[in-house]
Design an enzyme around this catalytic site. Structure first.
Site, PDB file in Angstrom:
ATOM      1  N   HIS A 217       0.834  -1.209   0.000  1.00  0.00           N
ATOM      2  CA  HIS A 217       0.000   0.000   0.000  1.00  0.00           C
ATOM      3  C   HIS A 217       0.867   1.256   0.000  1.00  0.00           C
ATOM      4  O   HIS A 217       0.684   2.167  -0.820  1.00  0.00           O
ATOM      5  CB  HIS A 217      -0.895   0.012   1.246  1.00  0.00           C
ATOM      6  N   HIS A 257      -0.103  -3.933   9.807  1.00  0.00           N
ATOM      7  CA  HIS A 257       1.323  -4.008   9.475  1.00  0.00           C
ATOM      8  C   HIS A 257       2.123  -3.610  10.698  1.00  0.00           C
ATOM      9  O   HIS A 257       1.673  -2.822  11.538  1.00  0.00           O
ATOM     10  CB  HIS A 257       1.678  -3.083   8.308  1.00  0.00           C
ATOM     11  N   ASP A 261       7.336  -2.674   8.453  1.00  0.00           N
ATOM     12  CA  ASP A 261       6.759  -2.922   7.132  1.00  0.00           C
ATOM     13  C   ASP A 261       6.455  -1.607   6.416  1.00  0.00           C
ATOM     14  O   ASP A 261       6.700  -1.473   5.212  1.00  0.00           O
ATOM     15  CB  ASP A 261       5.470  -3.738   7.258  1.00  0.00           C
TER      16      ASP A 261
END
Length: 312
Positions: A217, A257, A261
């Site tokens: 993302h 996450h 990350d």
């Protein structure tokens, strides 16, 4: 008649019968002792240097080292130069101080035991938001749907730059990024964070499994934002950056996450955008070389035809 005994001293030899001793002249340059040869198991003869040669080589290497040390750059520093580094280059100085600080933290920190959950500072900061979303599942679903819409915006823009504008750099960087993410995500499969708040409206839709390291993302949003900055689409780029920050906060709040990350996702977006740019430049150089060779070849053939016509 007197007989002499059997033992008697022989008379001295005459000068003609005296043995002569030859004296060799002293050699000015004495030959070096031969080098010792040894046979290896493979039959290769190797010569070992004499101890004097080895001493000379070690002396010369030590002399070269001393000369290099004497010409070292830091020996030319002055007090003003050191102060100038702090004044004119504050960022590397801050990094140097942070290096020493985190070395002290790393070597004195207690390791997390295998049975305990991972320590994540981002989870501690977003603890209140996590409780809020945990108590209100509807709000969590709405935010998940908005985040999925933002992922759709990223994908649409990246494909638009290639299919409609003919600029494949963002698409190539996204392909590089997701390929590397798939490899790393499979090689090291991190456990799902404790307290994960899933949603059917979140991407990937349907509460399916996904790789935690690293965040696609965030990386895709960075790739799209960098392309917007290159095209001087400042308002759209700022909008994507703000939405990306909100996305990071939501992913930490829902435990979707780990902090690492998301941080690596930012770096991955920058890295693969740069690699895609280098790949694009290399292809352009190859195309220009092919064009030049084709042009020169056609020019050469036309000259030959003209010469043939003139001869004929």
């Amino acid at each position: 008649m007197h007989h002499s005994p059997c033992w008697y001293f022989a008379p001295p030899p005459s000068p003609m019968n005296r043995p002569t001793t030859r004296h060799r002249p002293a050699l000015k340059n004495k030959p070096k002792p031969p080098s010792i040869k040894s046979h290896s198991p493979n039959g290769v003869v190797t010569k070992h240097k004499h101890s004097s040669d080895m001493k000379k080589s070690s002396y010369s290497s030590a002399k070269n080292f001393c000369s290099c040390l004497g010409n070292a750059h830091f020996l030319k520093w002055r007090a003003g130069d050191i102060c100038g580094v702090v004044v004119h280059h504050p960022v590397p100085c801050v990094f140097a101080a942070s290096l020493l600080f985190f070395m002290a933290v790393e070597y004195t920190l207690r390791m997390v035991p295998p049975t305990a959950p991972p320590f994540d500072l981002g989870f501690i900061v977003t603890k209140n938001l996590h409780r809020l979303l945990e108590s209100r599942p509807t709000l969590n679903t709405i935010l998940a749907g908005l985040n999925t819409a933002f992922v759709g915006m990223q994908t649409t823009y990246i494909l638009w730059t290639w299919l409609m504008e003919g600029r494949p750099r963002a698409t190539i960087s996204a392909l590089f990024m997701f390929t590397c993410r798939g490899i790393l995500g499979y090689v090291t499969q991190l456990p799902l964070p404790e307290g994960f708040l899933g949603s059917g409206a979140d991407f990937p839709v349907g509460n399916v499994s996904f790789f935690l390291f690293y965040s696609g993302h965030v990386a895709a949003s960075i790739i799209a934002s960098l392309d917007m900055k290159r095209m001087k689409r400042w308002e759209l780029s700022n909008t994507f950056d703000i939405l990306n920050v909100l996305q990071v906060i939501r992913l930490l709040s829902t435990r979707g996450h780990y902090t690492i990350d998301l941080a690596v996702g930012i770096g991955a977006g920058i890295l693969f955008d740069s690699l895609a740019g280098k790949y694009e430049d290399s292809k352009k150089r190859e195309a220009s070389l092919v064009t030049r060779s084709t042009t020169h070849g056609s020019f050469y053939n036309s000259q030959k035809e003209r010469n043939g016509e003139l001869v004929g």
